[in-house]
Design a protein around this motif. Structure first.
Motif, PDB file in Angstrom:
ATOM      1  N   ALA A  61     -53.167  38.672 -14.780  1.00 16.05           N
ATOM      2  CA  ALA A  61     -54.613  38.462 -14.862  1.00 16.05           C
ATOM      3  C   ALA A  61     -54.823  36.979 -15.152  1.00 16.05           C
ATOM      4  O   ALA A  61     -53.995  36.356 -15.824  1.00 16.05           O
ATOM      5  CB  ALA A  61     -55.197  39.317 -15.970  1.00 16.05           C
ATOM      6  N   ASP A  62     -55.930  36.417 -14.668  1.00 13.91           N
ATOM      7  CA  ASP A  62     -56.174  34.986 -14.862  1.00 13.91           C
ATOM      8  C   ASP A  62     -56.797  34.746 -16.242  1.00 13.91           C
ATOM      9  O   ASP A  62     -57.967  34.384 -16.356  1.00 13.91           O
ATOM     10  CB  ASP A  62     -57.082  34.454 -13.739  1.00 13.91           C
ATOM     11  N   GLN A  63     -56.003  34.970 -17.266  1.00  9.23           N
ATOM     12  CA  GLN A  63     -56.493  34.796 -18.636  1.00  9.23           C
ATOM     13  C   GLN A  63     -55.348  34.398 -19.561  1.00  9.23           C
ATOM     14  O   GLN A  63     -54.185  34.681 -19.275  1.00  9.23           O
ATOM     15  CB  GLN A  63     -57.128  36.096 -19.131  1.00  9.23           C
ATOM     16  N   PRO A  64     -55.692  33.718 -20.686  1.00  8.36           N
ATOM     17  CA  PRO A  64     -54.644  33.436 -21.667  1.00  8.36           C
ATOM     18  C   PRO A  64     -54.238  34.736 -22.346  1.00  8.36           C
ATOM     19  O   PRO A  64     -55.020  35.688 -22.361  1.00  8.36           O
ATOM     20  CB  PRO A  64     -55.342  32.498 -22.666  1.00  8.36           C
ATOM     21  N   LEU A  65     -53.031  34.784 -22.894  1.00 11.83           N
ATOM     22  CA  LEU A  65     -52.561  35.995 -23.580  1.00 11.83           C
ATOM     23  C   LEU A  65     -51.844  35.589 -24.866  1.00 11.83           C
ATOM     24  O   LEU A  65     -51.238  34.510 -24.923  1.00 11.83           O
ATOM     25  CB  LEU A  65     -51.558  36.753 -22.688  1.00 11.83           C
ATOM     26  N   PRO A  66     -51.885  36.459 -25.893  1.00 11.38           N
ATOM     27  CA  PRO A  66     -51.160  36.137 -27.127  1.00 11.38           C
ATOM     28  C   PRO A  66     -49.651  36.149 -26.911  1.00 11.38           C
ATOM     29  O   PRO A  66     -49.142  36.991 -26.153  1.00 11.38           O
ATOM     30  CB  PRO A  66     -51.575  37.266 -28.090  1.00 11.38           C
ATOM     31  N   ILE A  67     -48.946  35.213 -27.552  1.00 10.02           N
ATOM     32  CA  ILE A  67     -47.480  35.175 -27.438  1.00 10.02           C
ATOM     33  C   ILE A  67     -46.814  35.299 -28.812  1.00 10.02           C
ATOM     34  O   ILE A  67     -45.623  35.068 -28.960  1.00 10.02           O
ATOM     35  CB  ILE A  67     -46.987  33.880 -26.732  1.00 10.02           C
ATOM     36  N   ILE A  73     -50.272  31.892 -24.339  1.00  8.27           N
ATOM     37  CA  ILE A  73     -49.846  31.332 -23.052  1.00  8.27           C
ATOM     38  C   ILE A  73     -51.152  31.019 -22.318  1.00  8.27           C
ATOM     39  O   ILE A  73     -52.078  31.819 -22.321  1.00  8.27           O
ATOM     40  CB  ILE A  73     -48.943  32.338 -22.289  1.00  8.27           C
ATOM     41  N   SER A  74     -51.235  29.836 -21.707  1.00  8.66           N
ATOM     42  CA  SER A  74     -52.498  29.397 -21.097  1.00  8.66           C
ATOM     43  C   SER A  74     -52.889  30.247 -19.894  1.00  8.66           C
ATOM     44  O   SER A  74     -52.046  30.900 -19.273  1.00  8.66           O
ATOM     45  CB  SER A  74     -52.381  27.945 -20.631  1.00  8.66           C
ATOM     46  N   GLN A  75     -54.180  30.178 -19.567  1.00  7.85           N
ATOM     47  CA  GLN A  75     -54.712  30.832 -18.370  1.00  7.85           C
ATOM     48  C   GLN A  75     -54.062  30.207 -17.127  1.00  7.85           C
ATOM     49  O   GLN A  75     -53.965  28.975 -17.034  1.00  7.85           O
ATOM     50  CB  GLN A  75     -56.225  30.593 -18.359  1.00  7.85           C
ATOM     51  N   PRO A  76     -53.604  31.015 -16.175  1.00  6.21           N
ATOM     52  CA  PRO A  76     -52.943  30.463 -14.977  1.00  6.21           C
ATOM     53  C   PRO A  76     -53.755  29.386 -14.239  1.00  6.21           C
ATOM     54  O   PRO A  76     -53.179  28.399 -13.768  1.00  6.21           O
ATOM     55  CB  PRO A  76     -52.733  31.703 -14.103  1.00  6.21           C
ATOM     56  N   PHE A  77     -55.061  29.527 -14.170  1.00  3.39           N
ATOM     57  CA  PHE A  77     -55.887  28.493 -13.528  1.00  3.39           C
ATOM     58  C   PHE A  77     -55.702  27.139 -14.220  1.00  3.39           C
ATOM     59  O   PHE A  77     -55.573  26.100 -13.564  1.00  3.39           O
ATOM     60  CB  PHE A  77     -57.372  28.922 -13.548  1.00  3.39           C
ATOM     61  N   ILE A  78     -55.669  27.156 -15.548  1.00  2.00           N
ATOM     62  CA  ILE A  78     -55.511  25.906 -16.315  1.00  2.00           C
ATOM     63  C   ILE A  78     -54.105  25.321 -16.111  1.00  2.00           C
ATOM     64  O   ILE A  78     -53.934  24.112 -15.961  1.00  2.00           O
ATOM     65  CB  ILE A  78     -55.806  26.150 -17.820  1.00  2.00           C
ATOM     66  N   VAL A  79     -53.094  26.193 -16.077  1.00  2.00           N
ATOM     67  CA  VAL A  79     -51.712  25.735 -15.818  1.00  2.00           C
ATOM     68  C   VAL A  79     -51.670  25.043 -14.451  1.00  2.00           C
ATOM     69  O   VAL A  79     -51.123  23.942 -14.300  1.00  2.00           O
ATOM     70  CB  VAL A  79     -50.720  26.920 -15.862  1.00  2.00           C
ATOM     71  N   GLN A 128     -45.174  27.243 -18.912  1.00  2.00           N
ATOM     72  CA  GLN A 128     -45.539  25.951 -18.317  1.00  2.00           C
ATOM     73  C   GLN A 128     -44.302  25.058 -18.172  1.00  2.00           C
ATOM     74  O   GLN A 128     -44.176  24.336 -17.182  1.00  2.00           O
ATOM     75  CB  GLN A 128     -46.607  25.271 -19.195  1.00  2.00           C
ATOM     76  N   THR A 129     -43.394  25.157 -19.123  1.00  2.00           N
ATOM     77  CA  THR A 129     -42.139  24.376 -19.062  1.00  2.00           C
ATOM     78  C   THR A 129     -41.378  24.721 -17.779  1.00  2.00           C
ATOM     79  O   THR A 129     -40.853  23.836 -17.092  1.00  2.00           O
ATOM     80  CB  THR A 129     -41.227  24.700 -20.269  1.00  2.00           C
ATOM     81  N   ALA A 130     -41.325  26.024 -17.463  1.00  2.00           N
ATOM     82  CA  ALA A 130     -40.608  26.471 -16.259  1.00  2.00           C
ATOM     83  C   ALA A 130     -41.293  25.930 -14.999  1.00  2.00           C
ATOM     84  O   ALA A 130     -40.614  25.498 -14.057  1.00  2.00           O
ATOM     85  CB  ALA A 130     -40.549  27.990 -16.214  1.00  2.00           C
ATOM     86  N   VAL A 131     -42.625  25.920 -15.002  1.00  2.00           N
ATOM     87  CA  VAL A 131     -43.354  25.379 -13.843  1.00  2.00           C
ATOM     88  C   VAL A 131     -43.033  23.884 -13.691  1.00  2.00           C
ATOM     89  O   VAL A 131     -42.729  23.410 -12.581  1.00  2.00           O
ATOM     90  CB  VAL A 131     -44.886  25.627 -13.984  1.00  2.00           C
ATOM     91  N   LEU A 132     -43.045  23.161 -14.814  1.00  2.00           N
ATOM     92  CA  LEU A 132     -42.714  21.726 -14.769  1.00  2.00           C
ATOM     93  C   LEU A 132     -41.280  21.521 -14.283  1.00  2.00           C
ATOM     94  O   LEU A 132     -40.998  20.599 -13.512  1.00  2.00           O
ATOM     95  CB  LEU A 132     -42.895  21.090 -16.158  1.00  2.00           C
ATOM     96  N   ALA A 133     -40.381  22.402 -14.741  1.00  2.02           N
ATOM     97  CA  ALA A 133     -38.958  22.268 -14.386  1.00  2.02           C
ATOM     98  C   ALA A 133     -38.724  22.476 -12.889  1.00  2.02           C
ATOM     99  O   ALA A 133     -37.755  21.953 -12.334  1.00  2.02           O
ATOM    100  CB  ALA A 133     -38.122  23.251 -15.201  1.00  2.02           C
ATOM    101  N   ARG A 134     -39.603  23.237 -12.232  1.00  4.14           N
ATOM    102  CA  ARG A 134     -39.490  23.413 -10.780  1.00  4.14           C
ATOM    103  C   ARG A 134     -39.853  22.118 -10.041  1.00  4.14           C
ATOM    104  O   ARG A 134     -39.538  21.968  -8.863  1.00  4.14           O
ATOM    105  CB  ARG A 134     -40.437  24.514 -10.269  1.00  4.14           C
ATOM    106  N   LEU A 135     -40.576  21.228 -10.722  1.00  3.36           N
ATOM    107  CA  LEU A 135     -41.128  20.055 -10.040  1.00  3.36           C
ATOM    108  C   LEU A 135     -40.456  18.740 -10.405  1.00  3.36           C
ATOM    109  O   LEU A 135     -40.513  17.789  -9.630  1.00  3.36           O
ATOM    110  CB  LEU A 135     -42.629  19.937 -10.362  1.00  3.36           C
ATOM    111  N   ALA A 136     -39.840  18.689 -11.591  1.00  3.01           N
ATOM    112  CA  ALA A 136     -39.373  17.403 -12.115  1.00  3.01           C
ATOM    113  C   ALA A 136     -37.855  17.336 -12.181  1.00  3.01           C
ATOM    114  O   ALA A 136     -37.174  18.355 -12.141  1.00  3.01           O
ATOM    115  CB  ALA A 136     -39.960  17.179 -13.512  1.00  3.01           C
ATOM    116  N   ARG A 137     -37.356  16.128 -12.314  1.00  4.10           N
ATOM    117  CA  ARG A 137     -35.902  15.939 -12.453  1.00  4.10           C
ATOM    118  C   ARG A 137     -35.413  16.361 -13.838  1.00  4.10           C
ATOM    119  O   ARG A 137     -34.342  16.918 -14.006  1.00  4.10           O
ATOM    120  CB  ARG A 137     -35.576  14.450 -12.232  1.00  4.10           C
TER     121      ARG A 137
END
Ligand code: SAH
Length: 227
Positions: free
Chosen positions: A63-69, A75-81, A106-115
């Motif tokens: 769902a496009d919403q933040p969730l408790p972790i 964890i941030s809303q996917p739109f914001i990520v 978000q770290t994993a998303v960044l890791a897909r993009l950065a060295r």
């Protein structure tokens, strides 16, 4: 509700990303960002969000919403990520510093993009859990540390890009110093638990910083350890 997340995560993720792309387009006149690049879309497609949310939150993982972790964090809303990642404009050889590891999504998303990605989380249990998850995904170019991220990570500075995923009352000076000339930093600025201002800062080759306001957002606070 959202049983797809449990039964068919891939389908739920595709549906979520369609929604996110539409929201990016609709908010483009405010944010200046109308589309997601293929690289960012590819990174969001490759990271299964349900692996980063708590067992009792699985039904809402797509769902496009933040969730408790846990520990009062989210964890941030996917739109914001998606928006923050796109605005950071990460090149494949970039070295990125993230403040507020949280679940590690978000770290994993960044890791897909950065060295290389360095990420700092002040709550040790969250840092440990995120590091464990990220190693299970086979990321070897991510380093996580439990500390006050407002001080940055001097040893690995300067950074091409810096992302802060907790709200600060002002941009921490150490982070500005540790940003490379030509670099970008994105951060929510404002008082805790109120609407904050998502800001994108550019440091030019001469070290002059320009800041632009992107969107009103609500993040958990960046908590400083005063020493
Ligand atoms: N990006 C995360 C969500 C972050 S929530 C994700 O994808 O799950 C913000 C996180 O910032 C919380 O986990 C909180 O503990 C952390 N945080 C708050 N103050 C901090 C500080 N000074 N240094 C590092 N992390 C901090």
């Amino acid at each position: 509700m959202n049983n797809d997340s449990v039964n068919d995560p891939e389908c739920a993720l595709r549906h979520l990303l369609d929604q996110v792309v539409a929201e990016i387009r609709e908010t483009g006149n405010r944010t200046g960002c109308y589309t997601l690049s293929e690289r960012v879309l590819g990174a969001l497609t490759a990271v299964p969000r349900h692996c980063f949310v708590l067992a009792d939150q699985q039904a809402w993982a797509y769902a496009d919403q933040p969730l408790p972790i846990g520990r009062g964090q989210t964890i941030s809303q996917p739109f914001i990520v998606a928006l923050m990642t796109e605005l950071l404009d990460i090149e494949p050889d970039a070295v990125v510093l993230e403040i507020g590891t949280g679940s590690g999504y978000q770290t994993a998303v960044l890791a897909r993009l950065a060295r290389q990605v360095y990420s700092i989380e002040r709550i040790p249990e969250l840092a440990t859990a995120a590091a464990h998850r990220l190693s299970q995904f086979g990321f070897t170019h991510v380093e996580i540390r439990a500390d006050d991220g407002a001080r940055g990570w001097e040893e690995h500075a300067p950074f091409d890009r810096i992302m802060v995923t907790a709200a600060a009352d002002e941009v921490p000076a150490a982070l500005m110093r540790q940003l490379k000339p030509g670099g970008r930093l994105i951060i929510p600025v404002g008082a805790p638990y109120q609407t904050q201002d998502l800001r994108l800062l550019h440091k030019d080759e001469k070290g002059v910083v320009q800041s632009c306001s992107v969107l009103p957002v609500v993040f958990v606070p960046l908590i400083r350890d005063r020493d």
